[in-house]
Design a protein around this motif. Sequence first.
Motif, PDB file in Angstrom:
ATOM      1  N   SER A   1       0.837  -1.191   0.000  1.00  0.00           N
ATOM      2  CA  SER A   1       0.000   0.000   0.000  1.00  0.00           C
ATOM      3  C   SER A   1       0.877   1.248   0.000  1.00  0.00           C
ATOM      4  CB  SER A   1      -0.889   0.004   1.244  1.00  0.00           C
ATOM      5  OG  SER A   1      -0.095   0.216   2.395  1.00  0.00           O
ATOM      6  N   THR A   2       0.240   2.352  -0.372  1.00  0.00           N
ATOM      7  CA  THR A   2       0.953   3.625  -0.374  1.00  0.00           C
ATOM      8  C   THR A   2       1.478   3.928   1.022  1.00  0.00           C
ATOM      9  OG1 THR A   2      -0.474   4.398  -2.143  1.00  0.00           O
ATOM     10  CG2 THR A   2       0.724   6.082  -0.911  1.00  0.00           C
ATOM     11  N   THR A   3       0.705   3.615   2.034  1.00  0.00           N
ATOM     12  CA  THR A   3       1.123   3.851   3.414  1.00  0.00           C
ATOM     13  C   THR A   3       2.346   3.018   3.756  1.00  0.00           C
ATOM     14  OG1 THR A   3      -1.177   4.248   4.002  1.00  0.00           O
ATOM     15  CG2 THR A   3       0.353   3.829   5.812  1.00  0.00           C
TER      16      THR A   3
ATOM     17  N   ARG B   1       4.589   1.813   1.644  1.00  0.00           N
ATOM     18  CA  ARG B   1       5.736   2.342   0.883  1.00  0.00           C
ATOM     19  C   ARG B   1       6.269   3.623   1.522  1.00  0.00           C
ATOM     20  NH1 ARG B   1       2.732   0.743  -3.983  1.00  0.00           N
ATOM     21  NH2 ARG B   1       1.928   2.867  -3.990  1.00  0.00           N
TER      22      ARG B   1
END
Length: 138
Positions: free
Chosen positions: A7-9, A11
Amino acid sequence: METMIPSTTARSARRRHRLFTVLSATAATLLGWAVAVPLAGVELTARSGGVEQRVSPVAVAVSTLLAGLAGWALLALLERFTGRARAVWTVVAVLVLLLSLLGPVSGGAGRAATLTLVVLHLLAGAVLVPGLRRTAGR
């Protein structure tokens, strides 16, 4: 079979941890320089191409930052192209650290300078290797 995409979080957290690791290594080597040079009075000079030059805190910081960023870049590349990024990166990182010790051993101007330069290399490695390794995908 589904491919897991971080997820972006996740990363963002990984990037923050890697940045913190690189900055921590830089702080550690600068602290080592401060203890050795101004406090202990070591004349920190290195020979390169027959020329002796003082090792400044700027040189210490820039060298550590470049080593950390290079390690980060290699880890990111390995994560893209191999499923064994952590293992491969760790072996390469330890080998690079060991090879980097040849510079101070052959280029330190005097025992105190040589020992100090070796310690600075080991400080950087002691922070960068486990810190970046910890962020690698399994």
